[in-house]
Each structure stands twice: as structure tokens, then as C-alpha cells.
Enzyme design. Structure first.
Site, PDB file in Angstrom:
ATOM      1  N   GLY B 148     -21.480  30.047 -12.266  1.00 52.15           N
ATOM      2  CA  GLY B 148     -21.827  31.328 -12.864  1.00 52.15           C
ATOM      3  C   GLY B 148     -22.620  32.176 -11.882  1.00 52.15           C
ATOM      4  N   CYS B 149     -22.684  33.460 -12.181  1.00 49.41           N
ATOM      5  CA  CYS B 149     -23.344  34.392 -11.272  1.00 49.41           C
ATOM      6  C   CYS B 149     -24.850  34.151 -11.240  1.00 49.41           C
ATOM      7  CB  CYS B 149     -23.017  35.829 -11.680  1.00 49.41           C
ATOM      8  SG  CYS B 149     -23.205  36.166 -13.442  1.00 49.41           S
ATOM      9  N   TYR B 150     -25.476  34.126 -12.408  1.00 48.78           N
ATOM     10  CA  TYR B 150     -26.914  33.875 -12.432  1.00 48.78           C
ATOM     11  C   TYR B 150     -27.240  32.514 -11.804  1.00 48.78           C
ATOM     12  CZ  TYR B 150     -27.776  37.754 -15.786  1.00 48.78           C
ATOM     13  OH  TYR B 150     -27.903  38.973 -16.414  1.00 48.78           O
ATOM     14  N   THR B 152     -25.795  30.792  -9.552  1.00 48.88           N
ATOM     15  CA  THR B 152     -25.695  30.818  -8.091  1.00 48.88           C
ATOM     16  C   THR B 152     -26.973  31.376  -7.477  1.00 48.88           C
ATOM     17  OG1 THR B 152     -23.287  31.036  -8.096  1.00 48.88           O
ATOM     18  CG2 THR B 152     -24.447  31.875  -6.148  1.00 48.88           C
TER      19      THR B 152
END
Lengths: 345, 345, 345, 345
Positions: B148-150, B152
Site C-alpha cells: 500500500g501507499c501509506y 511504503t
């Protein structure tokens, strides 16, 4: 009609004071000053004022201001403010100073974070103008130090918890985000549209000057010295501050309990809105208004409380709060001239 | 030339995969699927692709995809992804799945935060595709769960501290802010321009689904179970995540010491930039690139470290990292097709 | 590898040249200059370049530049450019000048709109670098005057109509809107975030300096002198120009006819996209790319044609077109290094 | 206190009516309706209203509305409005309708651009509510058709020229740009933040429904039938319209002459500001206010006049003008409740 002066009217705080005072039924703007725009019509500086406000900017001349006005707002940078505020007081004027110069009671702290203070004798007298905490002292003050924008949001967010000693004060973190009007109206590379727009970053990490001001207020509320970590960020919007505050709860309290505590604490406050359960503060919902919106959540997994506060940095964080203070000082109804609803969208 | 398919191409992650894969010298896009746009030219869905990408969207048909492509990116919502991923694997394809369906190793945790899992047997095999942590396993994986973006941003921010056991892991807070492309391309009231623009708010406070994913990675790095408080916020920008992470230091370390640790930790990483002293990560400086920018400060007054990480949520937080994983899986140079510099301003 | 210099690298055009040249396989950036940032790492000026471009800024020293580079881009303000361009030519370098100094062939026109010209003898030789009009002359030019951003968009919008003499040339109006990067990177009040954001206005109405440049190109295409009304506006976005152009049709032509004419005219052009019927150009769909997107409508009720052109002002409107010109001058494939797709969203 | 109803309160026009009416000293909001939010507190729909407006949304029930209120604002989509407006009139209520349903006097024109009209008999009676043109008729009207946002700006921009027959009416072009709130609050792909932000495009080119409305007003003012080309564009801002209007002058008039004409024409108008020479209208300077700012330039080279008009599309373009009309209808001072200055920045 009280005659008021705005000393330092050409910044964003100045134009916001003009906007709000124009809507106030019991004051008249009789003097605006601006060093850089002296001699110009203030409506040439801010075309939004065209046709409504016709003052010409004066130079910053204490005698002139005193001759024209009975009540003075100083919206100058720190250090510049303390060069004129004592003169206004000596001339018998009451003053709301929007700079940082009279906010810190301890001159040593001021001088550590700013520079030498030229009128430290006024620090004991100056009242920190956060009505939700110091209302009574504001009423009789000669000099009100109008709070900073970040400190207003963090103080209102944490007051209920600290008054009741519900959090471990060694664990406090305030992660705050401000719109770009907070950076002022001077022409700096870092404030250019293309540098800010579509960007987001922290600044002043671990060394922002609002830190001691926040700590002073929190310590007063808690009745014990408090240190916190405060991290400001720059938002690509014009107006608004959202402060997200974290602390370790001393006991297993539910969100419902804390929500009730917040509603009780602020039940009589005209400008603090504790939002319904699950509705989180959004700077878009306070834009242009004097409201401070609050809500909270409990992270039961970690025993932490998260409190969010949203204000318009130019209103409750500056000009609106200054007007609220003026109302208190002059015996007006506290919300006079501040009844405009937020502008959404 | 490896033939690749993008299954679920009509979202923002899909179009970003197309943009990046188009610049990759060793792959050919041979199949794009979209339930809602089946039969349409993908360049009609995204006019930015006009004249460059001429694929017509297929319906999501596993056999068809398998006939057309050798390597599959699934850019579908969670739950939808796991309905097709097992079939691709059975057909002998290697898959990078950009959904959350294969990121959590513990099916119970997955089912607590999402819903029932229909192919839990794959969880043990799936490799969490954060190359800076799991590079070797990615190389040989059949199925990579793209992070996921967060998660990472938070994992890269905290890895050096946790590996060296430098922070009290009970004190971790991640205050994260994401651009609006992270909310996807579906027509929801809350994603409308006027609801987001000039606004800022937290959401999913204390209950966002990325929390267990973050904790899983941090626990792996630390070698011990970790819980943290994670608060996401919605930024009025298209792209970018900034995560500001807080933790109590176990010892009195200087910013210089920690800065050196970060530089050493990431010295060989092609996509992690530890910025020079005093230059703080800004999402504007990574836009469109696969970089993760890091920096930190120490709040000596409170003994806390503040680490900031900036990524483009659609690149290092999604499509770029997926491409990086594909490169590793296929034996290409890790940065192939990812050399574009950030677009500033 | 051709060694190239960017003279005047600290503006937005400079950083965009760096971004694009970095992706070019056959050139090497061997010199960057900046008066105000001399001695600084260019990656300190633009952190987006961290880890990728390591040049230190030189002062603007002609001999030094000539010693370091074979090909020169001058990205200086007008008047400053013509102070150095002749020296580069005398030293045998080929130059793409991104300023306005060599765009106008008639020195009297230049001096009417700008100021005295110090090397008027070069005006006859300089080639106006719009490849879609002057490709052949560019190939052999020593000095290419890179077109302005607005003129590029208006010229490409109107070329097909003027070549075929389809509009009454006394009726031309170009209503153009530009992102704020077009205003440059100098710290001016009018370019501050809060002055631009959530605002929109015209500027330079009836007297913008791009007017004679636009007219020169349109006159060349039409084979007859043309005057038009040109009105630029400031958009609260970073990048992009949309020009909406109006003219009275000489005959009752259908949108379909004209659409076909546009497709035919630009069929062989790698960077002009005539969009499908009903899809109107949007600056968001060309962001970061060298594309010029075109489309048109016919207002049958008034007999008027409306042509819309969208470009990224920093790419096709500046650095990208400069690179396209360099490719032509050096015999490279015209699109080399310019293959990146637009960044959407 | 006049009891007013807002029928269709859950859109952006609805919330703006609530904001403005809340500040009006002589009305009381006694009824708000919303089909989709019936039963909900309107402050739950718009948290900006928290603590100030406590109405619960009713379903759209004519009898109920009539029982609760004396004066009705209908802020419904076209076609939906005409389903209820006749009933309100029959019940003896006076109505300001903010839809397009009663703006066009010729039913054939309405039906050509919209759909069949179900109460054409009211078209002759309805007064087009642009006070600067039809003030006297508004005062006594039962039904006021509140003008569209674009038509308001274009009509005020061109009125002085057309009244004096100063432009060739066959040459009129209005190039208009609107903030995104003009697209309404429905969840459409094209209104998503990431689709609009950092973008700019034209839409409805040569066929937007405001065209006949603009032409009707201009024809009335000119005393002769007028056709113009009208091109709307979508601005990535919340609020504001800027219309840039072009026409060929019939004689060689100077900007000074025309500027004087505009000041004379609008000297007595409380909400039209003809800006000083050289200060061009900017939507940022009217935000949240009922002002229409005007200015012009003459392009002597082409004999064309360029007139620019800026309004807030939700205020002078919708809710503010509706309130202005209500004031006229009810005999209040025309600007009552509309004195708030623009919110800048």
C-alpha cells in the site's frame, strides 16, 4: 461608535481585520497604516475592498494614530510591534497586538526564541488573549497579546484533557498543518504559487517559535510544566489550520466519555464546536469564520487519544480572535461582528 | 519483449501503470481490461494516452488475459483481485497484485480488517513487494503483493530506527497525508473537487485498513510485534504522500548520527534519497518519480525523533513499485523504465 | 554524446530542460549556469534533481561555457540573452535561445515592444523554431529562436485555417490561459500562492508582448499581414496553456470538414494530436509532455469557428520544443528524449 | 420576520442561500427541503452550518412548505423546478426560482434547448431577475426567474456598450470561465478532484444552454436581436466566473471614454464595481460577495473592445442575486444581508 486603528494593514491579517471590522456595527475604522503603501488607498492594495473601504494608508506615526483612533490593533511583525505598542499604551489607548511580542510571560524564553525584548516590563501586564482560557483577564486588560494561529488550535484541542489530567503529558505530539496565508504576504521564493501548489512539506521541525507559546498555555491549563513536540507543515490552500494532537491516555477512557467531556467543557463557548461523533474537523468547514471545530478518536489498540482541531488561521487564528478580544475589552457582546457563517465551498 | 496485461486499467493506478510501462524498453502492453469500459479504446478513457497507446479494453476474462499476456498486473479493488489472481497463477503466469488481498500473512488479521478471504492458501507464498526489505524473495516470487501507499512511506521512514532498536516501539505515531488520487477514480461525493479543494481533514482515524499492514512490516523489521497509531489525512493535491513519524529515542542520539545511519542504510538503494541536512521531503519533489525522499530531525527537548518520508502515491506507492517488482522478478535491471525525473513544478 | 550547456538554469524553464535532457540518450549535460546560484549544486536549487544531476552552477561566463559544451541552450530573460548569444555563435557553438530576443524578424517591431536590440544583424539569420512550420530551416540553423509559449499554441491552432484561407483574418481573437510557471520563478507579490490560488484574471490585455510574435507567425502562414486580439489570463495551476481561438468562417464549413482538415494537416506530426470528435483539449492531458492537443467546433448560428489548443507551457511551450529543435539541428530523431507520456492525474 | 423556505437545499446553491439568509436581519429560515437528505439535519449535510442552523430537511412536499413559509426559493434542477413552482404560486406564495425553467420568455426556445415545458403560461409573467436591468418589474413580481451565472456576468459586461449601440453586434464573443461549484454537487466522474485540479478545458462549445438566455438579455438591452458565440470553460477553483467579452467598436472610442461610460452606467448600482483604470477583475476579489467587478480595454490595433466581468457564481451568479431579488420583492433595502466583504485571500 469606537474609532479603531489598524497599524500594519497591508498584510493578510490586516485585510482580514478590515473585512471583519467593516461588518461590526459599533466600530468605525478611522486609521490604517502601512509603511510600504503609505499614501495609497487601501482599496488599491486590496481590490477586494473597492467601493467599501476608502481609507488612505498612513505611515506608522504614533501621534497620528493616537489622534485618529481610540482603540488600536497592531498587526506588525514581531520586533516591529514592540517598537510602537508602549507608545500607544502611554497615550492611553487599549491595544490588541497580533504579533508574538507580548505573548510569552518569561522574557528569557522570549529572548531565546526571538531576540532582545525592548519593553519587558509590559510582559507581566499583557494578557494572553485566548478567551476560552483567559476571558476574565481580557475584559479589563490594557494590552492583549493575541495568540498565534497554531497555539490557538493546539490549546483548544488539548485543554479538556489537561484540565482533567487525562493524558501522560510527556507523550504529547502536535502535528499541525497550515494554509499558506500563514506565511504572510512578503514576496519570498518559498511562497510562490509554483513552489507551494501541489506540494506539501514540514518546516521548522523541532524548532518552530510557536513551541514555547504552546507550552506556556498548556502548562497554565495543566498546572504543571509541559513540553511537547510540535511539527508544522505547509498546506497548498489559502486558509486553515488543522492540528492533529496525540497523547497517551492515563486510563482506559472511551471515545464516548471523552466526547462528552469536550461537549461539556465547551458547552458555553460561542466559537468552539465539538462536532458530532464521526464527523472530523475540516478546514473547509470553518473558512472565513471564527469557529474552532474539534473532534477526537481513541486508538484503543495503543491507548492513545487523537484530537483534531480546525480553525481559519486568519480568523480564529488572528483577526477574528482579535475582534473577539476587542469585544470583551469594550464590553460588547463577545460575538458582535463575528456572526458570518463559514464559506463553503 | 515480455507481454504484460493490466487487469483493471481504468483507475488512476491503471493509467499510471500504462504511462510507466510505455516507457519500459523490454515489455509490451498486450492486454488491458476494464469492466466498466470494456470495448472502449483505453485512450478514450484517458485522453492523455491519445496517439500513444491504442489498446481496446477487454472485459475481465482470465482465459483471454492468459492468452494475450505472460505477466499480469492486477490493479483491482480488494476482494475483486482475489477472485482472479489464483487463476492467473494456475495458468502459469506471474502476478504483481496491487490490491490488499495478499499483503497480510495472517488470514485472521486480513478477515478482521477486510472480509472473508477466498484463497488464504496463497498468503504464505505471496511475497510483500517492498524491495528495500524483501528484495531477494521478490526475485523468485510467483505472486508479489504490491505494498500500500501509506505502508511504503512509513516502512521506509522507520526501517533504520527499528533495525537498530533505537526507538521505544510503544511510542510510534505516523501522521500521514495523501493526495486525492489515493481515493481512486470512482464518483463519490467526498472526492468531488469542491469537497476536497481548499480543505484538509483526517479520515479513518484509529481504524484505517493500512494499519495492520504497516504493523506487519515494522514488526518484521524490528523482529518483535509492533503497534502504532496511524492517522491518514486527505490533501487537496493530485499526487503525493508525506508521512511524519514520531518515536521516543532510546538514547540521546544526535540528528547527525541518525542522518548518517539513514544514509548508510539506504546507500545502495536506487530509489531512496536521504536528503541533505535541513532539506525536508516535499511531495512536489518526487512527483511522477519512483523516489522515496527521507529526512529527520531530533527534538532534543523531548527526546523524540521525527522522520519524514515523501513518495508519489501512484508511483513508489503503487505503479512504480509494481514495475520495480516486475523488473526484479524478470531479471531486468531494477530501475528499468523508472528513470524519469520528478516533474517540478 | 553531445555536450550541452544550459545557460540560466535556475528558472522553471531551466529545471525542465534538465529533466528532459537527463532522459535524452545522446546528450550529456556538461555545464549549467546561474547568476544567483553560482557555486551551488543545482540539486540544492531544485531538490527534485537530488541523486540524479550533480552539476554545480557556474557563473555566466562565455569562455567557460564554450570550453565545457558544444551546444548551448540559453534560458535567460530577454535582453540578458542577447548579451551572450552572439559570443556563443562566434565561438562556433550552435544555440537554441529560449528568450524573445531573436524571435521577431523586424528589429523595429522588437524595439517597439521590448527595448533596443544589441545584435540586430542576427535577426535575419535566426530561425523561428516552430518545427511544424519551419522544420527545414531549423535543421541547418546556427541560431534557433525558440517560440514563446502562447505563440506556439495559437500558431498550431490556426495554421490549418490560415493556410487554406478559410477565415476572415480581420476577426481573429485568441483568448489564452496560462499556468503560473509561465510567470517565472522570481519572488514577486503577484506570483505568491495566496494571490494566485482560487483566483483568475486577465493581464496584459491588448498589450502583451507575445502579440507581435503571434502575428508574425500567422502572417507567414497566411501569406498576408494579420492582426489579432490576444488576451492572456493567469490560471491557478502550475503548468499548461489553453488557447481558445475565434474566427469568422469565409464559407459554411462543417465541423466534420474542418476536423478532417486538421487531421490531414497534422497527420505526420509527432507532437500534434487532433483529438477525436467531441473530446476537447485539456491541459491536464498534456502535462509534462511535448504534445499540443487540438480540437475545434463550429458555431453554425454565428458562422464562427472555435479552435482550442492545449500545451504544457514548459514543454511544447519552452524546454520540450527546445529539445525538439536541438534534435533537428543535430540530426537526431526528432522525438528523441521526448517520449514520456503525460502525467495524469 | 418573513418566513422563507429553501426548496432543494442540499446543493451548493442551497448551502449558499442558507449562509446568506442566516445573515439577513429580517427573514427566518423556516423550511429546508431535500429529496435525498430528507429527515437529516441540514448541518449534517453541510457541517459548515453546525451550531448555527438546526433545520431538519423535509421531503419536497408543497403543502408542507406552504404551511411553513411565506416566501419560497426553489433551488432545484430545471424540469424539477417547474413541477412545483406553479403550486407555490397557486398557494399565494411569491417565488424566486433559481433554475432555468422560467428564464426564457419564448417557450419554443426553451423547448429547443431544454425539454417540453409544463407551465408555459407562466413565462409571460415571470420576471427575469437581473436588478441592474429589470429592477422595477422585480419589485412587483410574483415569480422571479433568477438569472444563470454566466448570463449575469455577460449581461453586466455588455449592457453599457449595447445600450449606446457602440459595438457591431455581429462580432460578439464571450469567452467565460467558471469555478467548479457551477457543476453542482452530484457525484460525477468529471467533477472529481483529480479530474479537475491542475486541469483546464472548454466544454459545451457552441451549444451551452446559457447561450439563448444570454442572447435574450442582450437583445432586450440592445433593442434588436443578437446572436453571440459563448464558450464556457471549467476552472480548477471552487467559486468564481470571469467572462472576457469581445466586440468590434463602431467608432474609434478610447478606453478612457468607455471607462467613463461604464462608471456612469453603474454609478447608482450597489453591487457593480467598475474598477480603476488598469486593475482587471479577478474572481479572488469578489469571492463570497455579491459584487460584479468590471473593467475593459481597447485594442486600438484591431478596433476591438475587451470587457471583463468577475462574479462569484454562487453569490451574484445565484444565491446572492436571489436574495437581492427577494429584498426588492419584499420592499427591503436592496442590499440587506448582502453587506459581507469579499473573502481575500
Amino acid at each position: 461608535m469606537v474609532k479603531v486603528a489598524i497599524v500594519g494593514a497591508s498584510g493578510y491579517t490586516g485585510v482580514e481585520l478590515l473585512r471583519l471590522l467593516h461588518a461590526h456595527p459599533s466600530v468605525e475604522i478611522t486609521c490604517v497604516t502601512s509603511r510600504q503603501n503609505a499614501g495609497e488607498d487601501i482599496a488599491a492594495v486590496f481590490p477586494s475592498l473597492q467601493g467599501a473601504i476608502t481609507q488612505v494608508c498612513d505611515a506608522v506615526d504614533v501621534e497620528l494614530v493616537c489622534a485618529k483612533a481610540d482603540f488600536v490593533f497592531t498587526a506588525l511583525p514581531h520586533q516591529t510591534a514592540m517598537a510602537v505598542v508602549p507608545s500607544f499604551l502611554q497615550a492611553g489607548k487599549r491595544v490588541v497586538d497580533l504579533s508574538a511580542d507580548y505573548r510569552l510571560r518569561d522574557v528569557a524564553v522570549y529572548e531565546q526564541w526571538y531576540q532582545a525584548h525592548t519593553s519587558p516590563e509590559l510582559l507581566a501586564e499583557a494578557v494572553y488573549g485566548l478567551p476560552e482560557i483567559n476571558r476574565e483577564q481580557i475584559v479589563t486588560a490594557r494590552l492583549v497579546a493575541n495568540p498565534g494561529c497554531y497555539p490557538t488550535s493546539v490549546a483548544l484541542a488539548l485543554k479538556p484533557l489537561l484540565e482533567k489530567n487525562l493524558v501522560d503529558t510527556s507523550t504529547l505530539v502536535a502535528d499541525a498543518k497550515s494554509g499558506t496565508s500563514g506565511a504572510g504576504r512578503s514576496a519570498k521564493l518559498g511562497s510562490l504559487f509554483c513552489e507551494v501548489n501541489e506540494g506539501f512539506k514540514a518546516y521548522g521541525v523541532a524548532n518552530h517559535r510557536h513551541t514555547p507559546e504552546i507550552e506556556q498555555t498548556l502548562s497554565q491549563v495543566a498546572g504543571a510544566p509541559i513540553r511537547l513536540t510540535f511539527t508544522p507543515h505547509l498546506l497548498p490552500i489559502n486558509r486553515g489550520i488543522l492540528s492533529t494532537c496525540y497523547g497517551q491516555l492515563q486510563a482506559a477512557l472511551s471515545a464516548a466519555d471523552l466526547h462528552q467531556l469536550y461537549r461539556d467543557t465547551y458547552a458555553a463557548e460561542p466559537f468552539v464546536r465539538v462536532l458530532p461523533d464521526g464527523v472530523y474537523p475540516n478546514v473547509a468547514y470553518v473558512r472565513g469564520s471564527n469557529f474552532c471545530d474539534l473532534n477526537l478518536a481513541v486508538d484503543a489498540r495503543t491507548g492513545r487519544v487523537i484530537v483534531m482541531a480546525a480553525i481559519d488561521n486568519l480568523v480564529k487564528g488572528a483577526a477574528g480572535q482579535a475582534l473577539q478580544n476587542m469585544n470583551l475589552m469594550l464590553g460588547f457582546e463577545e460575538g458582535l461582528g463575528l456572526g458570518q457563517l463559514p464559506l463553503f465551498p
